[in-house]
Motif scaffolding. Structure first.
Motif, PDB file in Angstrom:
ATOM      1  N   ARG A  63       0.839  -1.209   0.000  1.00 27.69           N
ATOM      2  CA  ARG A  63       0.000   0.000   0.000  1.00 27.69           C
ATOM      3  C   ARG A  63       0.871   1.256   0.000  1.00 27.69           C
ATOM      4  NH1 ARG A  63      -4.877   1.944   0.439  1.00 27.69           N
ATOM      5  NH2 ARG A  63      -5.312   3.818   1.686  1.00 27.69           N
ATOM      6  N   TYR A  64       1.959   1.232   0.760  1.00 25.02           N
ATOM      7  CA  TYR A  64       2.895   2.356   0.814  1.00 25.02           C
ATOM      8  C   TYR A  64       3.408   2.671  -0.592  1.00 25.02           C
ATOM      9  CZ  TYR A  64       6.821   5.129   2.693  1.00 25.02           C
ATOM     10  OH  TYR A  64       7.713   6.133   2.979  1.00 25.02           O
ATOM     11  N   ILE A  65       3.753   1.617  -1.333  1.00 24.01           N
ATOM     12  CA  ILE A  65       4.263   1.797  -2.695  1.00 24.01           C
ATOM     13  C   ILE A  65       3.148   2.297  -3.621  1.00 24.01           C
ATOM     14  CG2 ILE A  65       5.199   0.590  -4.706  1.00 24.01           C
ATOM     15  CD1 ILE A  65       6.573  -1.331  -2.678  1.00 24.01           C
ATOM     16  N   ASP A  66       1.983   1.652  -3.553  1.00 19.17           N
ATOM     17  CA  ASP A  66       0.870   1.996  -4.448  1.00 19.17           C
ATOM     18  C   ASP A  66       0.393   3.428  -4.249  1.00 19.17           C
ATOM     19  OD1 ASP A  66       0.992  -0.566  -5.427  1.00 19.17           O
ATOM     20  OD2 ASP A  66      -0.698  -1.326  -4.242  1.00 19.17           O
ATOM     21  N   GLN A  67       0.401   3.897  -2.996  1.00 20.21           N
ATOM     22  CA  GLN A  67      -0.086   5.247  -2.688  1.00 20.21           C
ATOM     23  C   GLN A  67       0.983   6.313  -2.890  1.00 20.21           C
ATOM     24  OE1 GLN A  67      -3.291   6.105  -1.802  1.00 20.21           O
ATOM     25  NE2 GLN A  67      -3.808   3.970  -2.236  1.00 20.21           N
ATOM     26  N   ARG A 103      -2.675   8.143   9.976  1.00 17.88           N
ATOM     27  CA  ARG A 103      -3.846   7.334  10.309  1.00 17.88           C
ATOM     28  C   ARG A 103      -3.801   5.993   9.575  1.00 17.88           C
ATOM     29  NH1 ARG A 103      -6.481  12.412   9.928  1.00 17.88           N
ATOM     30  NH2 ARG A 103      -7.090  11.939   7.762  1.00 17.88           N
ATOM     31  N   ASP A 104      -3.424   6.034   8.312  1.00 16.87           N
ATOM     32  CA  ASP A 104      -3.355   4.818   7.513  1.00 16.87           C
ATOM     33  C   ASP A 104      -2.284   3.874   8.068  1.00 16.87           C
ATOM     34  OD1 ASP A 104      -4.023   3.059   5.530  1.00 16.87           O
ATOM     35  OD2 ASP A 104      -3.100   4.187   3.887  1.00 16.87           O
ATOM     36  N   ALA A 105      -1.133   4.434   8.428  1.00 21.22           N
ATOM     37  CA  ALA A 105      -0.041   3.615   8.970  1.00 21.22           C
ATOM     38  C   ALA A 105      -0.463   2.942  10.277  1.00 21.22           C
ATOM     39  CB  ALA A 105       1.192   4.479   9.184  1.00 21.22           C
ATOM     40  N   MET A 106      -1.097   3.690  11.152  1.00 20.23           N
ATOM     41  CA  MET A 106      -1.521   3.131  12.431  1.00 20.23           C
ATOM     42  C   MET A 106      -2.591   2.067  12.241  1.00 20.23           C
ATOM     43  SD  MET A 106      -1.435   6.469  14.944  1.00 20.23           S
ATOM     44  CE  MET A 106      -1.996   5.507  16.347  1.00 20.23           C
ATOM     45  N   ALA A 107      -3.454   2.265  11.233  1.00 16.46           N
ATOM     46  CA  ALA A 107      -4.473   1.260  10.940  1.00 16.46           C
ATOM     47  C   ALA A 107      -3.852  -0.049  10.470  1.00 16.46           C
ATOM     48  CB  ALA A 107      -5.433   1.799   9.877  1.00 16.46           C
TER      49      ALA A 107
END
Length: 239
Positions: A63-67, A103-107
Motif C-alpha cells: 500500500r505504501y508503494i501503491d499510494q 492514520r493509515d499507517a496506524m491502521a
C-alpha cells in the motif's frame, strides 16, 4: 520492551552474514528480543538501487508503494534532512496529507511511536533504520533512553553488512588507527564518557578530541558512535 543483553552476539551474527537474506532473519530476531512491534532497515543508492528488510505487514508495504507515500512520509523527509536519530513525535505532521498517512499507517499496525536513524554511506547511499511500537509516551521515552546507543550501533552494522553483501561492491580501504586512537575508541566503545577517557589516558579533553576526530576521518565516520561501530566491525578495536 527491554534492553537487549546480547548485543555482541547480534553484531557477530551480522559480521558473519553471507547473504542479504540473513539480514531479514537478524532483524526479526531483534524485533522479538526488544519486544517491539516493528524493526525496518531500508537503503537507497544514488542510482536508485534499493534493498530492504523488516517486519511490516506485506500489505502495508504494498500500500505504501501503491499510494506513493515515499513523497509525503514525514519520517523519510525528516530523516533526509538530519544526520541524527529522529523521534517521530518531533517531526512535522501538520499537513493534511501527513495526518492522513499517519492514520493509515496506524491502521496497518505500525504503532504510534517511532525512532528512525538516518545513515549516509558511500557514493550517495542513504538508509534508514527504524523501530516502532504502540505504547504511551512515558514507556517510549524510557525505551529510547535505555537503547538509543545500541540502536545507533545496530543501524550502522546493518548498513555496513548490506554494503558488504551488495553485488559488485568493492570493499572500502582501511586506514590503520594509531595506538592512542585504538585506546580512545576502545574506551568509548565500552561506555566511558569523554571525561573518563581523558582521565584514564592522562590527557586533556582537547587532546582527546584530536584523537577522536583523527579516528573518525580515517574510518570515514559521520560521528563518534559511527566511528566506534566501524572500528569494531573492521577488527581495529576489540571490546
Amino acid at each position: 520492551m527491554e534492553k537487549l543483553p546480547q548485543l555482541d552476539g547480534v553484531i557477530a551474527r551480522l559480521e558473519c552474514a553471507e547473504h542479504l537474506e540473513d539480514l531479514q532473519s537478524a532483524i526479526e530476531w531483534l524485533r522479538d528480543h526488544y519486544r517491539v512491534d516493528h524493526m525496518v532497515y531500508h537503503w537507497v543508492s544514488a542510482n536508485g538501487e534499493q534493498y530492504g528488510c523488516g517486519t511490516y505487514d506485506p500489505a502495508w508495504v504494498q500500500r505504501y508503494i501503491d499510494q506513493g507515500y515515499l513523497r509525503i512520509d514525514p519520517v523519510v523527509l525528516g530523516c533526509y534532512q538530519n544526520f541524527h536519530p529522529v523521534d517521530w513525535k518531533r517531526l512535522d505532521w501538520s499537513s493534511k496529507s501527513a495526518r492522513s498517512f499517519r492514520r493509515d499507517a496506524m491502521a496497518h499496525g505500525i504503532g504510534n511511536q517511532g525512532f528512525s536513524i538516518p545513515i549516509r554511506g558511500p557514493n550517495g547511499q542513504f538508509a534508514l533504520f527504524t523501530v516502532s511500537h504502540d505504547c504511551d509516551d512515558e514507556e517510549w521515552a524510557g525505551f529510547a533512553e535505555l537503547n538509543r546507543r545500541d540502536l545507533i550501533l545496530l543501524a550502522h552494522y546493518f548498513n555496513q553488512t548490506a554494503l558488504k553483501l551488495a553485488p559488485g561492491r568493492a570493499p572500502e580501504p582501511t586506514q590503520p588507527l594509531s595506538p592512542r586512537e585504538v585506546e580512545t575508541m576502545t574506551l568509548l566503545a565500552v561506555g566511558y564518557s569523554r571525561a573518563q577517557v581523558a582521565d584514564t589516558l592522562s590527557i586533556s579533553e582537547h587532546t582527546l578530541r584530536v584523537y577522536i576526530e583523527s579516528a573518525r576521518f580515517k574510518l570515514g565516520a559521520l560521528n563518534t558512535t559511527h566511528a566506534v561501530a566501524r572500528a569494531m566491525a573492521r577488527g581495529q578495536i576489540v571490546v
